[in-house]
Structures are given as structure tokens and as C-alpha cells.
Design a protein around this motif. Structure first.
Motif, PDB file in Angstrom:
ATOM      1  N   ILE A  60       2.556   7.907  -7.463  1.00 55.03           N
ATOM      2  CA  ILE A  60       3.552   7.102  -8.166  1.00 55.03           C
ATOM      3  C   ILE A  60       3.951   5.958  -7.248  1.00 55.03           C
ATOM      4  O   ILE A  60       4.497   6.165  -6.163  1.00 55.03           O
ATOM      5  N   SER A  61       3.647   4.749  -7.687  1.00 53.95           N
ATOM      6  CA  SER A  61       3.776   3.553  -6.856  1.00 53.95           C
ATOM      7  C   SER A  61       4.798   2.596  -7.468  1.00 53.95           C
ATOM      8  O   SER A  61       4.908   2.500  -8.692  1.00 53.95           O
ATOM      9  N   PRO A  62       5.558   1.856  -6.647  1.00 52.34           N
ATOM     10  CA  PRO A  62       6.656   1.055  -7.183  1.00 52.34           C
ATOM     11  C   PRO A  62       6.266  -0.273  -7.816  1.00 52.34           C
ATOM     12  O   PRO A  62       6.967  -0.769  -8.692  1.00 52.34           O
ATOM     13  N   LEU A  63       5.161  -0.889  -7.386  1.00 54.15           N
ATOM     14  CA  LEU A  63       4.820  -2.224  -7.846  1.00 54.15           C
ATOM     15  C   LEU A  63       3.398  -2.273  -8.385  1.00 54.15           C
ATOM     16  O   LEU A  63       2.492  -1.655  -7.833  1.00 54.15           O
ATOM     17  N   LEU A  64       3.211  -3.050  -9.450  1.00 55.22           N
ATOM     18  CA  LEU A  64       1.876  -3.195 -10.032  1.00 55.22           C
ATOM     19  C   LEU A  64       0.905  -3.811  -9.032  1.00 55.22           C
ATOM     20  O   LEU A  64      -0.248  -3.384  -8.921  1.00 55.22           O
ATOM     21  N   SER A  65       1.367  -4.822  -8.302  1.00 59.91           N
ATOM     22  CA  SER A  65       0.494  -5.480  -7.328  1.00 59.91           C
ATOM     23  C   SER A  65       0.099  -4.519  -6.212  1.00 59.91           C
ATOM     24  O   SER A  65      -1.049  -4.512  -5.756  1.00 59.91           O
ATOM     25  N   GLY A 258       7.995 -13.245  -8.094  1.00 61.92           N
ATOM     26  CA  GLY A 258       7.799 -12.647  -9.407  1.00 61.92           C
ATOM     27  C   GLY A 258       7.422 -13.624 -10.497  1.00 61.92           C
ATOM     28  O   GLY A 258       6.913 -13.225 -11.548  1.00 61.92           O
ATOM     29  N   GLY A 259       7.658 -14.928 -10.268  1.00 64.50           N
ATOM     30  CA  GLY A 259       7.294 -15.927 -11.261  1.00 64.50           C
ATOM     31  C   GLY A 259       5.846 -16.354 -11.191  1.00 64.50           C
ATOM     32  O   GLY A 259       5.346 -17.047 -12.082  1.00 64.50           O
ATOM     33  N   VAL A 260       5.144 -15.958 -10.157  1.00 61.73           N
ATOM     34  CA  VAL A 260       3.712 -16.252 -10.027  1.00 61.73           C
ATOM     35  C   VAL A 260       2.922 -15.234 -10.849  1.00 61.73           C
ATOM     36  O   VAL A 260       3.258 -14.046 -10.863  1.00 61.73           O
ATOM     37  N   SER A 261       1.897 -15.676 -11.531  1.00 61.06           N
ATOM     38  CA  SER A 261       1.120 -14.783 -12.384  1.00 61.06           C
ATOM     39  C   SER A 261       0.472 -13.676 -11.553  1.00 61.06           C
ATOM     40  O   SER A 261       0.240 -13.829 -10.353  1.00 61.06           O
ATOM     41  N   ASN A 262       0.185 -12.569 -12.204  1.00 59.92           N
ATOM     42  CA  ASN A 262      -0.442 -11.440 -11.514  1.00 59.92           C
ATOM     43  C   ASN A 262      -1.760 -11.842 -10.863  1.00 59.92           C
ATOM     44  O   ASN A 262      -2.073 -11.429  -9.741  1.00 59.92           O
ATOM     45  N   GLU A 263      -2.536 -12.649 -11.582  1.00 61.21           N
ATOM     46  CA  GLU A 263      -3.839 -13.073 -11.058  1.00 61.21           C
ATOM     47  C   GLU A 263      -3.663 -13.939  -9.809  1.00 61.21           C
ATOM     48  O   GLU A 263      -4.375 -13.772  -8.813  1.00 61.21           O
ATOM     49  N   ASP A 264      -2.694 -14.874  -9.864  1.00 59.51           N
ATOM     50  CA  ASP A 264      -2.466 -15.747  -8.721  1.00 59.51           C
ATOM     51  C   ASP A 264      -1.890 -14.977  -7.535  1.00 59.51           C
ATOM     52  O   ASP A 264      -2.221 -15.252  -6.374  1.00 59.51           O
ATOM     53  N   ARG A 265      -1.016 -14.011  -7.814  1.00 57.58           N
ATOM     54  CA  ARG A 265      -0.464 -13.201  -6.725  1.00 57.58           C
ATOM     55  C   ARG A 265      -1.575 -12.432  -6.012  1.00 57.58           C
ATOM     56  O   ARG A 265      -1.601 -12.329  -4.785  1.00 57.58           O
ATOM     57  N   ILE A 281       5.370 -17.851   1.884  1.00 62.04           N
ATOM     58  CA  ILE A 281       6.809 -18.011   1.636  1.00 62.04           C
ATOM     59  C   ILE A 281       7.121 -17.132   0.437  1.00 62.04           C
ATOM     60  O   ILE A 281       6.608 -17.371  -0.660  1.00 62.04           O
ATOM     61  N   ALA A 282       7.930 -16.117   0.616  1.00 62.22           N
ATOM     62  CA  ALA A 282       8.012 -15.075  -0.407  1.00 62.22           C
ATOM     63  C   ALA A 282       9.424 -14.551  -0.612  1.00 62.22           C
ATOM     64  O   ALA A 282      10.271 -14.615   0.283  1.00 62.22           O
ATOM     65  N   THR A 283       9.638 -14.028  -1.794  1.00 67.15           N
ATOM     66  CA  THR A 283      10.791 -13.171  -2.027  1.00 67.15           C
ATOM     67  C   THR A 283      10.389 -11.759  -1.591  1.00 67.15           C
ATOM     68  O   THR A 283       9.273 -11.539  -1.114  1.00 67.15           O
ATOM     69  N   SER A 284      11.269 -10.818  -1.791  1.00 64.70           N
ATOM     70  CA  SER A 284      10.968  -9.442  -1.379  1.00 64.70           C
ATOM     71  C   SER A 284       9.820  -8.835  -2.166  1.00 64.70           C
ATOM     72  O   SER A 284       9.383  -7.718  -1.874  1.00 64.70           O
ATOM     73  N   ALA A 285       9.296  -9.568  -3.171  1.00 62.75           N
ATOM     74  CA  ALA A 285       8.174  -9.069  -3.968  1.00 62.75           C
ATOM     75  C   ALA A 285       6.900  -8.945  -3.147  1.00 62.75           C
ATOM     76  O   ALA A 285       5.960  -8.264  -3.549  1.00 62.75           O
ATOM     77  N   PHE A 286       6.860  -9.606  -1.982  1.00 59.86           N
ATOM     78  CA  PHE A 286       5.617  -9.612  -1.195  1.00 59.86           C
ATOM     79  C   PHE A 286       5.710  -8.672   0.001  1.00 59.86           C
ATOM     80  O   PHE A 286       6.746  -8.576   0.656  1.00 59.86           O
ATOM     81  N   GLY A 287       4.604  -8.014   0.304  1.00 58.00           N
ATOM     82  CA  GLY A 287       4.495  -7.298   1.561  1.00 58.00           C
ATOM     83  C   GLY A 287       4.209  -5.827   1.443  1.00 58.00           C
ATOM     84  O   GLY A 287       3.512  -5.255   2.282  1.00 58.00           O
TER      85      GLY A 287
END
Length: 465
Positions: A60-65, A258-265, A281-287
Motif C-alpha cells: 500500500i503506497s501513498p502516491l501514484l508516481s 501536482g499541477g504537472v501531468s503524470n506523464e511529464d512528472r 524545483i518542487a513542492t512536497s509532491a517530489f522525492g
């Protein structure tokens, strides 16, 4: 036996810190909560356990990416029967995956997907060998705030003859560990806690009068300093603005949020891993789950809302064991940002109106939380629960503020928040003699030389007055 299995399946001669202890407990059928530092191979704990048990493993993982990255990494390692059961799948793909689920060795999914009765019924009918909660601190840090489906795992994973559960994280206070055990109903789980201190990550704090002064410092720092590095910001807009500033210096940089498309991320992440992008340059969505070993710089343009999230984010540096520098930039107005990020809970009047069935405009976040509270508590209980959460967030805010203001060792302040001890050494942080220097000479020297100097030499140059 474990050593032989490790060599057979992964080609490693020895285990890293904590791996053997955790796997041994799981093979004995025990639940485990494991706090293992970033870069110590948490995923091997469930990969090897699954191979030895010869039964499917649910992760069970928290993020789709993160989920997709984990699947891709495992396939590169030679695992064939791996799948991510998530919203990326079309309806046809989802139906096909569900029908073939028992044939997979490793099944990645999210807390939200487990609310689907078709999924949970299928999983409960399977002879699972292990259930994994990856980045388990999210149960406590996200579940109470904006993802109540994490708390619903309490019922989804509580069924007769369930397999052992392992909750894996790199950062958790004793209170968070207790919350993880409570939500997952594994109060008697074995606990493995490794030292959280990362001595190779040096801590720097810099104060400014205005936000523009921060931008100026970042521009000078990045334009004169070799990466790889990550700059964390508090908003999508800020990430794009900083990326635009740095591109003027012909630096390979990308904004990730989070505003960047899944493919681009996914593409940005792959380019960063391949060293085609030097700075993110990222929000907490990265890493989370990014397996890049040589990140040398972590900069927080605004302090993280909690020390737990800050520790997670700076922990993405120095996975190769070489020195790195983590810098937080501060202004007095940052407290307003942190206060705003803290004030995310529905108010008492909102709770009363919701329970009374009155119409009121609600954010999606408030709607989700209120719906969950309504299913679990009476109105007075929900108000009490909300007040307790607020006090917890207030304590976290105060700890963050203390880190920004303290004259004591930053490393000791950070590590002691997790109720662990630390041995203070010279020049480990701003308050212990760490000095900032101009990096213009460093970048110029590096470009003139045929070979990039070893990071130890570069750090020594950094620390020169």
C-alpha cells in the motif's frame, strides 16, 4: 538460510542495517513496524520475504508516481509479475488486472483503491503472504488531515487469517509509531528503530528580511553551484517562478508539482535520475521513492510545516554516504505560511452544521473529513477529536518554529524531536561553526578542470570562510 536467499535472489553478500532483523520477524509470522533510514533498502524487506514465502505481497503506497516508480524499478531488477492497481488503469485494464490478480507476486495499490469492495474481496480471497504499508508515517501525518482512507485501513485490513503486516518508514516519532500500530490494529507488533541521524547531511539555516532576498540568494547559489539538488517550495506557483528565474542561467532545471501531468512528472523524474536535469524545483509532491544516490543539495525556500516532513525531504540527499548540504531559508512572514498550512481542519461551527444536516459551502477536503468523522463519531466526539488534532498540529508547529529560531545545534534539535540522542560534532550545522561561502569560485574552478572534484573536497571548499 537468509544469507543464501539474499545471494540467490539479489546477488548481495550481506544485509544492510535492519533488513535481516525485520525479515526474520516477518518470516516468523509477526507484525513489524520498522524505522529504517533513507537509502538502507527498506523495499528489500518485503521483496525477499515475498520470494521466500512464495505468496503474493500487497504493498500500500501513498502516491501514484511513487507506486509507478516502484513497479518500474522492480521490473528493471527482473521481477516480472508486478502490477500497480490504481486509477491510471482504464476500466478494461482494471477488470483484466483484477481477474489476474492471484498470478502476480507483488501488487501495489493505494488506501483509496482498498475502499473498492471488488478489490478488497478479491484480496481477502487470495493467500497473501505479506501486507506492506510503505511510507507508513503517512497514516498519522496524512490520515487525520486530508486522506481519511488511510484511517479506514483499520477495517479493510482487519480480517480473519490475514498475513503479517510490515509498516515501513524512514521518519516517525514515538507518537506516530503508536498511531501506526493503533490504526493497523497491530499493537503487539515488533518494532525496529534505527538511528535517524544522518551525519553526512550538514544543516544550514539562513535568515532574510524579505522573500525577494531569498530568491536572490537561490539565484546566486544555484547559478554558481553544481548539483544535483532539490529546492522545495510551498506552492506550485512559486516552483514555476523559481524555475523560470534559474533557466535564465542556462541551468537544466524543472518544476515538479501536482499541477504537472503524470506523464511529464514521470519524464522529469527519469531525466533527474539520468543527470539530464541538474536541479528540481518542487513542492512536497517530489522525492518519495526517488532512488538517486548523489543528491548534494536540498534547499527549502520555506520551512516544511513539520520536522517530520523536513527530515523526510532532506533525507533524500547523500544516499551514497558522501557529504551533502541541507539549507532552510527563513523570514518572519514564513510563520504566516506555516500557520496557514496548519489551519486545515474544519471549525467547530462547521462540524455542528454538518451533523445538523444544514447546507453550507465546503471545500472537498472538509467534505472528506466531515464525512469520515460523521461515520465514526457523535458530534461532541468529533469536536473533541478535532480539538486534539489541532493541539497536535500546534505542538508540531512550535517544534518547527523552534528549529528556525534556536541557537542550539540544529542537528541535535532535529534528532531530539524524534526522541533519539545525537553526538554533536564541530561544523555539523550553522550553530556549530558551519560557514557559508561563495560558490562562484567553485563552479568556475569545476568548469575549468577536466574532472569534477570529489564531494569531500567541494564541501571543504564550502566551509572555508
Amino acid at each position: 538460510m537468509l544469507q543464501q536467499a539474499l545471494q540467490h535472489y539479489f546477488g548481495y553478500a550481506s544485509f544492510r542495517q535492519g533488513q535481516e532483523e525485520v525479515i526474520t520477524q516477518l518470516l516468523e509470522g509477526k507484525d513489524v513496524v520498522a524505522l529504517l533510514p533513507t537509502g538502507t533498502g527498506k523495499s528489500l524487506c518485503y521483496q525477499l520475504t515475498g520470494k521466500i514465502k512464495g505468496a503474493p505481497v500487497l504493498i500500500i503506497s501513498p502516491l501514484l508516481s511513487l507506486m509507478q516508480d516502484q513497479v518500474n524499478q522492480m521490473k528493471k531488477m527482473g521481477f516480472k509479475r508486478v502490477i500497480a492497481l490504481n486509477s491510471f488503469l482504464t476500466r478494461e485494464q482494471f477488470t483484466q488486472a483484477l481477474n489476474q490478480l492471484p498470478h502476480y507476486e507483488f501488487i501495489f495499490t493505494s488506501p483509496e483503491m482498498l475502499q473498492n469492495e471488488l478489490v478488497t474481496n478479491k484480496l481477502r480471497a487470495m493467500p497473501l503472504g505479506l501486507i506492506v504499508i510503505d511510507e507508513a508515517h503517512c497514516i498519522s501525518e496524512w490520515g487525520h488531515d486530508f486522506r481519511p482512507d488511510y484511517l479506514r485501513l483499520q477495517t479493510r485490513l482487519n480480517y480473519y487469517n490475514r498475513p503479517p503486516i510490515v509498516a515501513l518508514t524512514a521518519t516517525a516519532t514515538p507518537a506516530v509509531i503508536a498511531d501506526i500500530k493503533y490504526v493497523l490494529q497491530m499493537e503487539h507488533a515488533s518494532t525496529y528503530i534505527a538511528a535517524i541521524d544522518r551525519k553526512e547531511i550538514h544543516l544550514q539555516r539562513k535568515w532574510f528580511t524579505t522573500a525577494q532576498e531569498k530568491v536572490n540568494w537561490i539565484e546566486d547559489y544555484v547559478s554558481t553551484t553544481l548539483g544535483p539538488g532539490i529546492i522545495y517550495t510551498s506552492s506550485r506557483k512559486r516552483a514555476e517562478q523559481l524555475a523560470e528565474v534559474l533557466r535564465k542561467w542556462h541551468i537544466t532545471v524543472a518544476a515538479y508539482h501536482g499541477g504537472v501531468s503524470n506523464e511529464d512528472r514521470q519524464l522529469i523524474q527519469e531525466q533527474f535520475l539520468a543527470n539530464d536535469i541538474e536541479w528540481i524545483i518542487a513542492t512536497s509532491a517530489f522525492g518519495m521513492g526517488v532512488h538517486k544516490t548523489n543528491i548534494r543539495h536540498i534547499i527549502h525556500e520555506t520551512m516544511s510545516p513539520t520536522l517530520s516532513s523536513y527530515m523526510q525531504e532532506i533525507g533524500r540527499a547523500a544516499r551514497d554516504g558522501q557529504d551533502a548540504l541541507a539549507t532552510v531559508l527563513c523570514t518572519q512572514t514564513d510563520y504566516d505560511v506555516l500557520q496557514f498550512l496548519m489551519d486545515t481542519l474544519p471549525s467547530e461551527p462547521m462540524i455542528k452544521q454538518y451533523y445538523a444536516g444544514a447546507d453550507q459551502p465546503l471545500r472537498e477536503l472538509d467534505q472528506r473529513l466531515l464525512a469520515y468523522w460523521h461515520s465514526m463519531y457523535r458530534c461532541d466526539e468529533a469536536i473533541h477529536y478535532r480539538d486534539e488534532l489541532y493541539l497536535s498540529k500546534r505542538r508540531a508547529f512550535d517544534a518547527t518554529r523552534n528549529y528556525m529560531e534556536t541557537s542550539s545545534c540544529l542537528r541535535a534539535t532535529l534528532v531530539q524531536y524524534f526522541e533519539q540522542s545525537v553526538q554533536v560534532v564541530d561544523a555539523c550545522c550553522t550553530n556549530c561553526g558551519l560557514q557559508d561561502a561563495s560558490f562562484k569560485e567553485l563552479r568556475r574552478i569545476t568548469h575549468l578542470s577536466a574532472q569534477t572534484p570529489h564531494w569531500t573536497l567541494r564541501l571543504q571548499q564550502m566551509l572555508l570562510k
